[in-house]
Design an enzyme around this catalytic site. Sequence first.
Site, PDB file in Angstrom:
ATOM      1  N   LYS A   1       8.719 -13.378 -15.650  1.00 28.30           N
ATOM      2  CA  LYS A   1       8.243 -12.149 -16.316  1.00 28.30           C
ATOM      3  C   LYS A   1       6.970 -12.444 -17.082  1.00 28.30           C
ATOM      4  O   LYS A   1       6.000 -11.689 -17.010  1.00 28.30           O
ATOM      5  CB  LYS A   1       9.287 -11.598 -17.307  1.00 28.30           C
ATOM      6  CG  LYS A   1      10.491 -10.945 -16.731  1.00 28.30           C
ATOM      7  CD  LYS A   1      10.237  -9.639 -16.038  1.00 28.30           C
ATOM      8  CE  LYS A   1       9.910  -9.831 -14.593  1.00 28.30           C
ATOM      9  NZ  LYS A   1      10.943  -9.821 -13.620  1.00 28.30           N
TER      10      LYS A   1
ATOM     11  N   LYS B   1       4.377  -3.789  -5.888  1.00 28.16           N
ATOM     12  CA  LYS B   1       5.787  -3.576  -6.192  1.00 28.16           C
ATOM     13  C   LYS B   1       6.697  -3.984  -5.042  1.00 28.16           C
ATOM     14  O   LYS B   1       7.737  -4.561  -5.240  1.00 28.16           O
ATOM     15  CB  LYS B   1       6.009  -2.095  -6.537  1.00 28.16           C
ATOM     16  CG  LYS B   1       7.428  -1.758  -6.940  1.00 28.16           C
ATOM     17  CD  LYS B   1       7.806  -2.455  -8.238  1.00 28.16           C
ATOM     18  CE  LYS B   1       9.261  -2.243  -8.606  1.00 28.16           C
ATOM     19  NZ  LYS B   1       9.703  -3.235  -9.599  1.00 28.16           N
TER      20      LYS B   1
ATOM     21  N   ASN C   1      -0.138   1.171   6.488  1.00 23.99           N
ATOM     22  CA  ASN C   1       0.506   0.091   5.732  1.00 23.99           C
ATOM     23  C   ASN C   1       1.024  -0.921   6.743  1.00 23.99           C
ATOM     24  O   ASN C   1       1.553  -0.522   7.777  1.00 23.99           O
ATOM     25  CB  ASN C   1       1.721   0.604   4.950  1.00 23.99           C
ATOM     26  CG  ASN C   1       1.327   1.479   3.784  1.00 23.99           C
ATOM     27  OD1 ASN C   1       0.153   1.584   3.447  1.00 23.99           O
ATOM     28  ND2 ASN C   1       2.315   2.115   3.180  1.00 23.99           N
ATOM     29  N   GLY C   2       0.922  -2.199   6.415  1.00 23.45           N
ATOM     30  CA  GLY C   2       1.436  -3.220   7.324  1.00 23.45           C
ATOM     31  C   GLY C   2       0.314  -4.115   7.802  1.00 23.45           C
ATOM     32  O   GLY C   2      -0.783  -4.116   7.225  1.00 23.45           O
TER      33      GLY C   2
ATOM     34  N   GLU D   1       3.857 -13.240 -14.653  1.00 23.55           N
ATOM     35  CA  GLU D   1       3.321 -12.163 -13.799  1.00 23.55           C
ATOM     36  C   GLU D   1       2.603 -11.075 -14.583  1.00 23.55           C
ATOM     37  O   GLU D   1       1.683 -10.462 -14.067  1.00 23.55           O
ATOM     38  CB  GLU D   1       4.387 -11.588 -12.872  1.00 23.55           C
ATOM     39  CG  GLU D   1       5.492 -10.836 -13.532  1.00 23.55           C
ATOM     40  CD  GLU D   1       6.553 -10.381 -12.542  1.00 23.55           C
ATOM     41  OE1 GLU D   1       6.259 -10.201 -11.357  1.00 23.55           O
ATOM     42  OE2 GLU D   1       7.705 -10.198 -12.974  1.00 23.55           O
TER      43      GLU D   1
ATOM     44  N   GLU E   1      13.831 -16.464 -14.759  1.00 21.27           N
ATOM     45  CA  GLU E   1      13.441 -15.058 -14.809  1.00 21.27           C
ATOM     46  C   GLU E   1      12.531 -14.791 -16.011  1.00 21.27           C
ATOM     47  O   GLU E   1      11.535 -14.069 -15.897  1.00 21.27           O
ATOM     48  CB  GLU E   1      14.711 -14.190 -14.831  1.00 21.27           C
ATOM     49  CG  GLU E   1      14.505 -12.700 -14.949  1.00 21.27           C
ATOM     50  CD  GLU E   1      13.656 -12.085 -13.847  1.00 21.27           C
ATOM     51  OE1 GLU E   1      13.314 -12.746 -12.858  1.00 21.27           O
ATOM     52  OE2 GLU E   1      13.286 -10.903 -14.011  1.00 21.27           O
TER      53      GLU E   1
ATOM     54  N   HIS F   1      13.514 -35.412 -17.288  1.00 28.31           N
ATOM     55  CA  HIS F   1      13.104 -36.093 -16.053  1.00 28.31           C
ATOM     56  C   HIS F   1      11.676 -35.749 -15.668  1.00 28.31           C
ATOM     57  O   HIS F   1      11.286 -35.907 -14.519  1.00 28.31           O
ATOM     58  CB  HIS F   1      14.079 -35.741 -14.922  1.00 28.31           C
ATOM     59  CG  HIS F   1      15.476 -36.168 -15.211  1.00 28.31           C
ATOM     60  ND1 HIS F   1      15.881 -37.480 -15.187  1.00 28.31           N
ATOM     61  CD2 HIS F   1      16.567 -35.454 -15.584  1.00 28.31           C
ATOM     62  CE1 HIS F   1      17.166 -37.566 -15.508  1.00 28.31           C
ATOM     63  NE2 HIS F   1      17.598 -36.330 -15.763  1.00 28.31           N
TER      64      HIS F   1
ATOM     65  N   ARG G   1       2.322   0.745  -6.149  1.00 29.81           N
ATOM     66  CA  ARG G   1       2.569  -0.028  -4.929  1.00 29.81           C
ATOM     67  C   ARG G   1       1.358  -0.812  -4.461  1.00 29.81           C
ATOM     68  O   ARG G   1       1.476  -1.699  -3.618  1.00 29.81           O
ATOM     69  CB  ARG G   1       3.012   0.917  -3.806  1.00 29.81           C
ATOM     70  CG  ARG G   1       4.329   1.589  -4.093  1.00 29.81           C
ATOM     71  CD  ARG G   1       4.773   2.368  -2.903  1.00 29.81           C
ATOM     72  NE  ARG G   1       4.903   1.504  -1.743  1.00 29.81           N
ATOM     73  CZ  ARG G   1       6.040   1.229  -1.142  1.00 29.81           C
ATOM     74  NH1 ARG G   1       7.142   1.724  -1.597  1.00 29.81           N
ATOM     75  NH2 ARG G   1       6.077   0.459  -0.086  1.00 29.81           N
TER      76      ARG G   1
ATOM     77  N   TRP H   1      -3.486  -2.296  -1.054  1.00 31.54           N
ATOM     78  CA  TRP H   1      -3.299  -3.637  -1.609  1.00 31.54           C
ATOM     79  C   TRP H   1      -3.804  -4.557  -0.498  1.00 31.54           C
ATOM     80  O   TRP H   1      -3.191  -4.660   0.558  1.00 31.54           O
ATOM     81  CB  TRP H   1      -1.821  -3.873  -1.896  1.00 31.54           C
ATOM     82  CG  TRP H   1      -1.507  -5.153  -2.581  1.00 31.54           C
ATOM     83  CD1 TRP H   1      -1.558  -5.410  -3.930  1.00 31.54           C
ATOM     84  CD2 TRP H   1      -1.047  -6.365  -1.966  1.00 31.54           C
ATOM     85  NE1 TRP H   1      -1.164  -6.699  -4.176  1.00 31.54           N
ATOM     86  CE2 TRP H   1      -0.846  -7.304  -3.001  1.00 31.54           C
ATOM     87  CE3 TRP H   1      -0.792  -6.759  -0.649  1.00 31.54           C
ATOM     88  CZ2 TRP H   1      -0.400  -8.608  -2.764  1.00 31.54           C
ATOM     89  CZ3 TRP H   1      -0.357  -8.051  -0.410  1.00 31.54           C
ATOM     90  CH2 TRP H   1      -0.158  -8.965  -1.466  1.00 31.54           C
TER      91      TRP H   1
ATOM     92  N   CYS I   1       0.838  -1.197   0.000  1.00 34.99           N
ATOM     93  CA  CYS I   1       0.000   0.000   0.000  1.00 34.99           C
ATOM     94  C   CYS I   1       0.879   1.256   0.000  1.00 34.99           C
ATOM     95  O   CYS I   1       2.066   1.194   0.290  1.00 34.99           O
ATOM     96  CB  CYS I   1      -0.844   0.025   1.264  1.00 34.99           C
ATOM     97  SG  CYS I   1      -1.630  -1.536   1.620  1.00 34.99           S
TER      98      CYS I   1
HETATM   99  C1  F6R Z   1       9.172  -9.810 -10.174  1.00 35.35           C
HETATM  100  C2  F6R Z   1       9.298  -8.970  -9.013  1.00 35.35           C
HETATM  101  C3  F6R Z   1       9.301  -9.606  -7.667  1.00 35.35           C
HETATM  102  C4  F6R Z   1      10.403  -8.983  -6.797  1.00 35.35           C
HETATM  103  C5  F6R Z   1      10.337  -9.536  -5.369  1.00 35.35           C
HETATM  104  C6  F6R Z   1      11.466  -8.997  -4.521  1.00 35.35           C
HETATM  105  O1  F6R Z   1       9.208  -9.081 -11.350  1.00 35.35           O
HETATM  106  O2  F6R Z   1       9.369  -7.781  -9.119  1.00 35.35           O
HETATM  107  O3  F6R Z   1       9.469 -10.989  -7.763  1.00 35.35           O
HETATM  108  O4  F6R Z   1      11.635  -9.262  -7.390  1.00 35.35           O
HETATM  109  O5  F6R Z   1       9.112  -9.200  -4.788  1.00 35.35           O
HETATM  110  O6  F6R Z   1      11.419  -7.602  -4.447  1.00 35.35           O
HETATM  111  P1  F6R Z   1      12.669  -6.769  -3.945  1.00 35.35           P
HETATM  112  O7  F6R Z   1      13.756  -6.960  -4.949  1.00 35.35           O
HETATM  113  O8  F6R Z   1      12.177  -5.351  -3.895  1.00 35.35           O
HETATM  114  O9  F6R Z   1      13.044  -7.306  -2.607  1.00 35.35           O
END
Ligand code: F6R
Length: 609
Positions: free
Chosen positions: A486, A604, A100-101, A489, A482, A505, A27, A74, A2
């Site tokens: 991408k 985020k 937040n939290g 998500e 990765e 396997h 966020r 969020w 949030c």
């Molecule tokens: C994927 C993504 C998340 C972050 C993860 C860690 O695209 O953005 O998987 O990598 O939440 O976030 P940080 O790096 O901010 O600790």
Amino acid sequence: MCGIVGYVGARVATPLLVEGLKRLEYRGYDSAGIAVMNGKGVETRKAAGKISQLESVVLSSPVHGTLGIAHTRWATHGAPTTCNAHPHHSCDDAIAVVHNGIIENASTLRKLLEDRGHEFRSETDTEVLAHLIEEHFDGSLETAVIDALRHVEGTYGIAVVSSRDPNKIVAARKGSPLLIGLGDGEHFVASDVSAILAHTRQVIYLDDGDVAVLCRDGYRILDVNAASQIDRQVSRIDWDLDMIERGGFAHFMLKEIFEQPASVENTMRGRLLAEEGTAKLGGLNMTADDLLHIENIVITACGTSWHSALIAEHMIEECARVPVEVEYASEFRYRNPIVSDRTLCIVISQSGETADTLAAMREAQQRGARAIGIVNVVGSTIARESDGGVYIHAGPEIGVASTKAFTSQVMALAMFTLKLARLRSLSVLQGRNIVQAMHQLPQQIQQILDGAPIIERIADEFKEATNFLYLGRGYNFPAALEGALKLKEISYIHAEGYPAAEMKHGPIALIDENMPVVFIAPHDSVFDKICSNIQEVKARGGRVIALTSRDEPALAGLLDYEIRIPETIDMFTPVLASVPLQLLAYYIAVKRGANVDQPRNLAKSVTVE
Ligand code: F6R
């Protein structure tokens, strides 16, 4: 997660608050609200959905005043409805809170407060705070907040206003980032600097246990336990406003993908010593002796940052010959990890606020390890609590899917590897070779970006796919993970990353003419091996998209689509491979009509466990 923003000054608060929320929308984005002191009381507007919904509400029903707080949510407790949107109120509506939290003892407190006659209007844990502050109110808002917080277990970043003590915002932090912005005759509070960057560059990052009292003409910071006044250092933000705007790109994610030649350059700037074949990393706070003293390394992170950790494991073990273990931060502290005072814990986080990563770092420190942070956001909690570290200097990353932070993390980790390895077994010639390869990467990334239209055409072919497999070996197994992350998500297509040789396997059973398989097959030390894996997929009718780095006779007739990446040394192939994979995911998602910058259910920075 949030986002919070608050304002007190001489200007009309509502437009500032809505603008701040828009900058924080990345966020969290399921509902939003504002509360403004209108001269008589606290007036609130809320809306479920995006900030644009709230904007429509305040346009049709304006709120006037020069002091207010706002929130974008969020959901954790309670559905994303208007009723559950923040701010939340006390029974008499005189107190409004954004939070937040997570309040862990919310249900116990709610029961106690209900027994004392408080009536709740939402399902959120946050509303407990509003009633608890009401319960303790005796003329001073900050005293009531401090008294209330003594009963609270969990994490919070909060901003509170009250018509019974009307000229101030009280903010408090424990485990959830919060900063105050200092202006001329005005003050701000925000969970993220981007919310207030248009108005001030002077900020104070609050620490856990801080309670800030903001008025138009001044501020004070108190300690929640002693209730005494404390001093905190003022920091200057060197980000520009245009760094947090889209600058002509359709999405932040695309802008950030295209920024990578510059962001990778910025990570390296002034840190590489070409002649000595090493790197200079002042922020590590480690002497050569400290580095030689390390017996083993544990790297901990989440999501994309965890993928860069896997690449670092490979680099460090290969070049510096120090044993490395990579741990999901969320798992680390629930095991009994073997960590000693000769363990170096490397903590990787773009935001520097991820709750699991922060908790893992604290656990490692408690067990005697030294922790260094590989972090993007300056002043974030991990950056401050670590014993040293390397800022990746990728610039603000707003798109929820991490792109430029990933490539910059790998660069920062490569520089750490160089520094450590040159003190151990890596020769100056080998070091110079690595430095030389690093210097070429920005221009090589640009070359890949220039070929974006080819990737867009491939995306068009595969936009209806329901599954994808990404395969790579060695350094490119993390790149496969990765690439798959991408895609899933932002496009919501199921995708899996696998070490290419593991396919036989199990996952090989999935392969038929409907399964696109992305192979990361640059001309590296495992190229011959990956050729055999491509043949295995082709033999079963799979559709192959391959990332290659030169004309390969061995692949003649085996590839349905080919994406060319420049040649580099093995350890940097995942940096170059990740760029076309980001673009592939981006274009597929856009063609499916997905909201690329704000994918469903994601946030985020994940500041709850
Ligand atoms: C994927 C993504 C998340 C972050 C993860 C860690 O695209 O953005 O998987 O990598 O939440 O976030 P940080 O790096 O901010 O600790």
